[in-house]
Design a protein around this motif. Sequence first.
Motif, short mmCIF file in Angstrom:
data_model
loop_
_atom_site.label_atom_id
_atom_site.label_comp_id
_atom_site.label_asym_id
_atom_site.label_seq_id
_atom_site.Cartn_x
_atom_site.Cartn_y
_atom_site.Cartn_z
N ALA A 76 0.82 -1.22 0.00
CA ALA A 76 0.00 0.00 0.00
C ALA A 76 0.85 1.26 0.00
O ALA A 76 0.36 2.35 -0.30
CB ALA A 76 -0.92 0.00 1.22
N ILE A 77 2.13 1.13 0.30
CA ILE A 77 3.00 2.30 0.49
C ILE A 77 3.59 2.77 -0.83
O ILE A 77 4.11 1.98 -1.61
CB ILE A 77 4.12 1.95 1.49
CG1 ILE A 77 3.53 1.67 2.86
CG2 ILE A 77 5.16 3.08 1.56
CD1 ILE A 77 4.52 1.06 3.83
N GLU A 78 3.50 4.09 -1.06
CA GLU A 78 4.08 4.68 -2.27
C GLU A 78 5.16 5.72 -1.99
O GLU A 78 5.95 6.04 -2.86
CB GLU A 78 2.98 5.31 -3.12
CG GLU A 78 1.98 4.30 -3.69
CD GLU A 78 1.01 4.92 -4.66
OE1 GLU A 78 1.23 6.07 -5.11
OE2 GLU A 78 0.01 4.25 -4.99
N ALA A 79 5.19 6.26 -0.76
CA ALA A 79 6.18 7.29 -0.42
C ALA A 79 6.59 7.13 1.03
O ALA A 79 5.85 6.57 1.84
CB ALA A 79 5.60 8.68 -0.66
N TYR A 80 7.81 7.63 1.35
CA TYR A 80 8.28 7.52 2.72
C TYR A 80 9.30 8.60 3.06
O TYR A 80 9.82 9.29 2.18
CB TYR A 80 8.85 6.14 3.02
CG TYR A 80 9.93 5.59 2.09
CD1 TYR A 80 10.78 6.39 1.34
CD2 TYR A 80 10.12 4.22 2.00
CE1 TYR A 80 11.77 5.85 0.52
CE2 TYR A 80 11.11 3.66 1.19
CZ TYR A 80 11.93 4.49 0.46
OH TYR A 80 12.92 3.96 -0.34
N GLY A 81 9.56 8.74 4.37
CA GLY A 81 10.54 9.71 4.83
C GLY A 81 10.83 9.51 6.31
O GLY A 81 10.26 8.63 6.96
N LYS A 82 11.72 10.35 6.85
CA LYS A 82 12.15 10.20 8.25
C LYS A 82 12.47 11.57 8.83
O LYS A 82 12.69 12.54 8.08
CB LYS A 82 13.36 9.28 8.35
CG LYS A 82 14.58 9.76 7.56
CD LYS A 82 15.70 8.74 7.54
CE LYS A 82 16.87 9.22 6.68
NZ LYS A 82 17.98 8.24 6.63
N ALA A 172 3.21 7.19 3.01
CA ALA A 172 1.95 7.61 2.39
C ALA A 172 1.52 6.55 1.40
O ALA A 172 2.35 5.88 0.78
CB ALA A 172 2.12 8.96 1.69
N THR A 173 0.21 6.41 1.24
CA THR A 173 -0.34 5.38 0.35
C THR A 173 -0.61 5.89 -1.05
O THR A 173 -1.19 5.18 -1.87
CB THR A 173 -1.63 4.80 0.93
OG1 THR A 173 -2.61 5.86 1.05
CG2 THR A 173 -1.40 4.17 2.29
N GLY A 174 -0.19 7.10 -1.34
CA GLY A 174 -0.37 7.65 -2.68
C GLY A 174 0.24 9.02 -2.77
O GLY A 174 0.90 9.49 -1.83
N GLY A 175 0.00 9.68 -3.90
CA GLY A 175 0.43 11.06 -4.06
C GLY A 175 -0.69 12.00 -3.64
O GLY A 175 -1.75 11.56 -3.19
N ARG A 176 -0.46 13.28 -3.80
CA ARG A 176 -1.49 14.26 -3.46
C ARG A 176 -2.73 14.04 -4.32
O ARG A 176 -2.62 13.86 -5.55
CB ARG A 176 -0.97 15.69 -3.67
CG ARG A 176 0.14 16.10 -2.74
CD ARG A 176 0.51 17.58 -2.93
NE ARG A 176 0.78 17.90 -4.32
CZ ARG A 176 1.94 17.66 -4.92
NH1 ARG A 176 2.94 17.09 -4.27
NH2 ARG A 176 2.13 17.98 -6.19
#
Length: 200
Positions: A76-82, A172-176
């Motif tokens: 389900a994950i499309e984006a990530y960060g820390k 995040a599970t998608g873009g904006r």
Amino acid sequence: MSGVRKVVTYVEDTLIEGGKAAPRPLRMVATAAVMTSPWAGKGFVEDLRPAILEWAPVLADLLVPRLIEAAGGKDAIEAYGKAAVVGVNGEVEHASALIHTLRFGNELRQAAGGTSFLSFTNKRGGPGCSIAVPMTAKAQENHGSRAHFLTLEFTIPDAPGPDEILVAIAVATGGRPHHRIGDRFQDMAEMGVDQKGDKL
């Protein structure tokens, strides 16, 4: 777990953006650990590595599974960060130390099925300060997707304390929803340049 005072999970679901229903809900999730800094009260510590080796894997093991589960699984994950915030008695280098190591970042990258770098913030702050986790597309081939340039922002009212470090990761599970500004690759094609900015 000695040293970790609390673990927080923050979930945000966007259903409407710009007054228009999202094609599908966008879920952004963060998990954060608030811990006593391993360098608290020690003055200037020249070698940060021993504490990095001790704590980075512990934080990854604590936070990553919670994050992946709350997001609905790695697919389900499309984006990530820390991100990391050190309390006012610490150095920004202390916050950086715990997240800028493969012993931490690689755990999220692998669990999320990602290939791109993890965008980040690291700063000093007090209790209740803004925790902003920037995200980009998890797949290297999609790193130019501006739709996935996202920021999840939240606060923890009592953290970080003066001698604490707050470490957070987010996905995040998608873009904006309704993204419509194109991407870097479109600009590059129109401008006739390659990824280094050289003319084609």
